[in-house]
Structures are given as structure tokens and as C-alpha cells.
Design a protein around this motif. Structure first.
Motif, PDB file in Angstrom:
ATOM      1  N   PHE A   1     -35.106 -35.345 -23.651  1.00 32.17           N
ATOM      2  CA  PHE A   1     -33.931 -36.212 -23.751  1.00 32.17           C
ATOM      3  C   PHE A   1     -32.943 -35.748 -22.696  1.00 32.17           C
ATOM      4  O   PHE A   1     -32.493 -34.594 -22.710  1.00 32.17           O
ATOM      5  N   LEU A   2     -32.605 -36.631 -21.758  1.00 31.62           N
ATOM      6  CA  LEU A   2     -31.754 -36.252 -20.630  1.00 31.62           C
ATOM      7  C   LEU A   2     -30.281 -36.381 -20.995  1.00 31.62           C
ATOM      8  O   LEU A   2     -29.824 -37.449 -21.422  1.00 31.62           O
ATOM      9  N   VAL A   3     -29.558 -35.298 -20.835  1.00 30.37           N
ATOM     10  CA  VAL A   3     -28.128 -35.242 -21.149  1.00 30.37           C
ATOM     11  C   VAL A   3     -27.394 -34.739 -19.909  1.00 30.37           C
ATOM     12  O   VAL A   3     -27.846 -33.806 -19.234  1.00 30.37           O
ATOM     13  N   SER A   4     -26.265 -35.348 -19.608  1.00 29.24           N
ATOM     14  CA  SER A   4     -25.507 -35.011 -18.409  1.00 29.24           C
ATOM     15  C   SER A   4     -25.115 -33.538 -18.355  1.00 29.24           C
ATOM     16  O   SER A   4     -24.625 -32.965 -19.339  1.00 29.24           O
ATOM     17  N   SER A   5     -25.305 -32.935 -17.195  1.00 25.19           N
ATOM     18  CA  SER A   5     -24.875 -31.548 -16.971  1.00 25.19           C
ATOM     19  C   SER A   5     -23.380 -31.492 -16.688  1.00 25.19           C
ATOM     20  O   SER A   5     -22.783 -30.408 -16.708  1.00 25.19           O
ATOM     21  N   GLN A   6     -22.754 -32.652 -16.425  1.00 26.54           N
ATOM     22  CA  GLN A   6     -21.335 -32.676 -16.077  1.00 26.54           C
ATOM     23  C   GLN A   6     -20.450 -33.172 -17.213  1.00 26.54           C
ATOM     24  O   GLN A   6     -19.410 -32.582 -17.498  1.00 26.54           O
ATOM     25  N   SER A   7     -20.862 -34.261 -17.838  1.00 23.59           N
ATOM     26  CA  SER A   7     -20.005 -34.880 -18.852  1.00 23.59           C
ATOM     27  C   SER A   7     -20.531 -34.738 -20.268  1.00 23.59           C
ATOM     28  O   SER A   7     -19.810 -35.012 -21.229  1.00 23.59           O
ATOM     29  N   GLY A   8     -21.796 -34.360 -20.418  1.00 27.96           N
ATOM     30  CA  GLY A   8     -22.386 -34.262 -21.748  1.00 27.96           C
ATOM     31  C   GLY A   8     -22.835 -35.599 -22.310  1.00 27.96           C
ATOM     32  O   GLY A   8     -23.307 -35.675 -23.447  1.00 27.96           O
ATOM     33  N   LYS A   9     -22.722 -36.671 -21.508  1.00 26.26           N
ATOM     34  CA  LYS A   9     -23.140 -37.990 -21.974  1.00 26.26           C
ATOM     35  C   LYS A   9     -24.659 -38.058 -22.122  1.00 26.26           C
ATOM     36  O   LYS A   9     -25.400 -37.411 -21.383  1.00 26.26           O
ATOM     37  N   ALA A  10     -25.097 -38.881 -23.075  1.00 23.50           N
ATOM     38  CA  ALA A  10     -26.531 -39.063 -23.304  1.00 23.50           C
ATOM     39  C   ALA A  10     -27.111 -40.022 -22.262  1.00 23.50           C
ATOM     40  O   ALA A  10     -26.472 -41.003 -21.869  1.00 23.50           O
ATOM     41  N   GLY A  11     -28.327 -39.704 -21.847  1.00 20.74           N
ATOM     42  CA  GLY A  11     -29.012 -40.560 -20.887  1.00 20.74           C
ATOM     43  C   GLY A  11     -30.326 -41.067 -21.445  1.00 20.74           C
ATOM     44  O   GLY A  11     -30.425 -41.430 -22.621  1.00 20.74           O
ATOM     45  N   ILE A  12     -31.341 -41.056 -20.638  1.00 16.93           N
ATOM     46  CA  ILE A  12     -32.655 -41.586 -21.002  1.00 16.93           C
ATOM     47  C   ILE A  12     -33.426 -40.577 -21.851  1.00 16.93           C
ATOM     48  O   ILE A  12     -33.382 -39.369 -21.596  1.00 16.93           O
ATOM     49  N   SER A  13     -34.160 -41.098 -22.818  1.00 17.70           N
ATOM     50  CA  SER A  13     -35.133 -40.268 -23.534  1.00 17.70           C
ATOM     51  C   SER A  13     -36.505 -40.570 -22.948  1.00 17.70           C
ATOM     52  O   SER A  13     -36.977 -41.712 -22.991  1.00 17.70           O
ATOM     53  N   LEU A  14     -37.119 -39.549 -22.361  1.00 19.06           N
ATOM     54  CA  LEU A  14     -38.433 -39.737 -21.740  1.00 19.06           C
ATOM     55  C   LEU A  14     -39.564 -39.630 -22.748  1.00 19.06           C
ATOM     56  O   LEU A  14     -40.738 -39.735 -22.391  1.00 19.06           O
ATOM     57  N   SER A  15     -39.205 -39.415 -23.995  1.00 24.75           N
ATOM     58  CA  SER A  15     -40.201 -39.273 -25.057  1.00 24.75           C
ATOM     59  C   SER A  15     -40.514 -40.641 -25.668  1.00 24.75           C
ATOM     60  O   SER A  15     -39.683 -41.238 -26.342  1.00 24.75           O
ATOM     61  N   GLY A  16     -41.728 -41.165 -25.384  1.00 28.44           N
ATOM     62  CA  GLY A  16     -42.159 -42.435 -25.960  1.00 28.44           C
ATOM     63  C   GLY A  16     -41.447 -43.628 -25.367  1.00 28.44           C
ATOM     64  O   GLY A  16     -40.830 -43.570 -24.304  1.00 28.44           O
ATOM     65  N   GLY A  17     -41.515 -44.757 -26.075  1.00 24.31           N
ATOM     66  CA  GLY A  17     -40.837 -45.972 -25.633  1.00 24.31           C
ATOM     67  C   GLY A  17     -41.317 -46.469 -24.284  1.00 24.31           C
ATOM     68  O   GLY A  17     -42.516 -46.614 -24.036  1.00 24.31           O
ATOM     69  N   THR A  18     -40.363 -46.695 -23.396  1.00 26.50           N
ATOM     70  CA  THR A  18     -40.658 -47.234 -22.064  1.00 26.50           C
ATOM     71  C   THR A  18     -41.649 -46.361 -21.301  1.00 26.50           C
ATOM     72  O   THR A  18     -42.443 -46.856 -20.506  1.00 26.50           O
ATOM     73  N   PHE A  19     -41.621 -45.070 -21.551  1.00 22.15           N
ATOM     74  CA  PHE A  19     -42.408 -44.130 -20.756  1.00 22.15           C
ATOM     75  C   PHE A  19     -43.710 -43.692 -21.438  1.00 22.15           C
ATOM     76  O   PHE A  19     -44.303 -42.689 -21.065  1.00 22.15           O
ATOM     77  N   SER A  20     -44.130 -44.460 -22.417  1.00 20.51           N
ATOM     78  CA  SER A  20     -45.294 -44.051 -23.207  1.00 20.51           C
ATOM     79  C   SER A  20     -46.625 -44.528 -22.639  1.00 20.51           C
ATOM     80  O   SER A  20     -47.674 -44.292 -23.224  1.00 20.51           O
ATOM     81  N   THR A  21     -46.598 -45.205 -21.494  1.00 22.66           N
ATOM     82  CA  THR A  21     -47.826 -45.708 -20.887  1.00 22.66           C
ATOM     83  C   THR A  21     -48.389 -44.696 -19.895  1.00 22.66           C
ATOM     84  O   THR A  21     -47.673 -44.232 -18.997  1.00 22.66           O
ATOM     85  N   GLU A  22     -49.655 -44.375 -20.035  1.00 21.14           N
ATOM     86  CA  GLU A  22     -50.295 -43.421 -19.124  1.00 21.14           C
ATOM     87  C   GLU A  22     -50.703 -44.134 -17.843  1.00 21.14           C
ATOM     88  O   GLU A  22     -51.301 -45.211 -17.869  1.00 21.14           O
TER      89      GLU A  22
END
Length: 243
Positions: free
Chosen positions: A122-143
Motif C-alpha cells: 500500500f503506497l503512502v506518501s513519504s511527504q504528506s502521509g496521504k494514501a495512494g495506490i494499493s498494489l495488492s489485488g484489484g487493478t494489479f491482480s492480472t499476471e
């Protein structure tokens, strides 16, 4: 009388010797001519063909290298391997960009540094702490196993106007509309929902696994990866999720 005979014999010997020398010189000239003919058999067309083969070989090598990079990166995402994923992030970090076509959530761009990638992907900003994309499942679940390579270079696209090395995420946030426009322009060149790579100038590339509604461009789904060739390897600059 004997002296005359001796002169005649000497003259005949000299004559035979001269004839032999002429024959040898003739053979030598013929051999030299044949060698020159052999050396000159490689025409400019042959040389051009060799250069063309070399260029084609280099191109194929680059295509294979790009495909291997994307497949390996996709494997790390698919397997939720955060350590492997970090291998493709350099000191500039990676941008996580979220775009919602229905406006249900805020479209945002955040910067994530290598060591801040969480184990749950789960990508979280190193500057603001805002939540970004979750690379776990969903859109990125296709091999991804095979990738189509668009064999032309694109030199005029909005993505090339973005400074992907910018370390202030607010700057990239203000350029979101240009980033989405750049992706739209690319996918319209080959609007197929397949894993494919577009070659941009300045050593940049865009990987797409998305599709767009050509009648309503806001209907744009899938994901993109912007990456740069750095020396003999590649570094990801942005991951874009379209929902």
C-alpha cells in the motif's frame, strides 16, 4: 668452332630463362588480380545489410530487455513482493497517481521513497502521509506473460513535459490533467486492452494495461507505469491507476 657452340648454348639458356620469368610474372599478376577481385566482392549493399542486421539486432535486444523488466516488475506486484518491487525504485522515488473517472474520490499524486514502501504494497506518501495506490489485488491482480511493443518512438506527448524527477509532489499534483491527457493520447494510438509498451523520447517509456472509451475519453480504465532507462537498467517513475 667450339667457342661458337658455347655462345649459342649460353644464348639459348638466357632465352629460356627470360621466357620462364615472363610466365612467372604473368601468373603473379593474375593471382594478384584474383585476390583483388575477392577483396572487392563485398558491395556497399552487403555492408548496408550487415549494418541493418546490427540495428535490428539491437532493437530486438532492447525490446526483449523491456519486456523482461516489465514482466519481472509485474511478478513482484502480483506476488506482493515489496522487497523485489523496491529494486526498481531509485533515489528519486516513485509517484503513485490515482484517477477516478466518476469523481468519487480525489485524484491525487503522491511521492513514495524506496524505503517507505510498505510490506502490504500500500503506497503512502513519504511527504504528506496521504494514501495512494494499493498494489495488492484489484487493478494489479492480472499476471503479465507477454507484452506488445509499439515499434515507433513518440516525441510529442504531454508525458514528456513532466519532470518525473521532481521531488515536490504538489508540483506533479498540479499537472495531473496533463498526465491523464498524455496517457489518453497514447492509448488512442492502439486502443487494445493488452499489456503494451510505448517508446517515448529521452529514454522514457510507458507501459499500459488499459482501455478507453473513444466516444467518452473520461471513461478510462486500467493502469500505467512510466519508467526511464538509466544506464543499463530501468527505474520506475510513476504508477498510474485509472478507475
Amino acid at each position: 668452332m667450339q667457342q661458337v657452340k658455347l655462345y649459342i648454348i649460353i644464348a639459348m639458356i638466357l632465352l629460356v630463362s627470360a621466357c620462364n620469368n615472363n610466365d612467372l610474372n604473368s601468373e603473379s599478376n593474375n593471382s594478384s588480380s584474383q585476390v583483388n577481385e575477392v577483396k572487392n566482392t563485398e558491395s556497399p549493399i552487403d555492408i548496408a545489410d550487415e549494418e541493418g542486421e546490427h540495428q535490428e539486432s539491437s532493437y530486438v535486444s532492447q525490446e526483449e530487455s523491456l519486456s523482461e523488466f516489465i514482466i519481472r516488475l509485474n511478478d513482484y506486484i502480483y506476488e506482493e513482493n515489496s522487497k523485489g518491487f523496491q529494486e526498481f525504485i531509485d533515489a528519486y522515488g516513485v509517484y503513485s497517481i490515482s484517477y477516478f473517472d466518476d469523481g468519487r474520490d480525489e485524484n491525487n499524486a503522491i511521492l513514495v521513497y524506496k524505503n517507505d514502501v510498505r510490506e502490504d504494497m500500500f503506497l503512502v506518501s513519504s511527504q504528506s502521509g496521504k494514501a495512494g495506490i494499493s498494489l495488492s489485488g484489484g487493478t494489479f491482480s492480472t499476471e503479465v506473460k507477454e507484452i506488445y511493443f509499439n515499434d515507433y518512438e513518440i516525441t510529442n506527448n504531454a508525458l514528456l513535459n513532466i519532470d518525473w524527477l521532481e521531488k515536490d509532489e504538489s508540483v506533479i499534483q498540479n499537472q495531473l490533467s496533463d498526465i491523464i491527457k498524455g496517457c489518453q493520447e497514447l492509448i488512442l494510438k492502439n486502443n487494445e486492452y493488452i499489456p503494451q509498451i510505448f517508446s517515448l523520447s529521452n529514454n522514457y517509456f510507458a507501459f499500459s494495461f488499459s482501455e478507453i472509451n473513444e466516444n467518452t475519453l473520461e471513461k478510462f480504465y486500467g493502469y500505467w507505469i512510466i519508467f526511464e532507462k538509466v544506464n543499463d537498467s530501468y527505474a520506475i517513475r510513476a504508477i498510474i491507476e485509472l478507475q
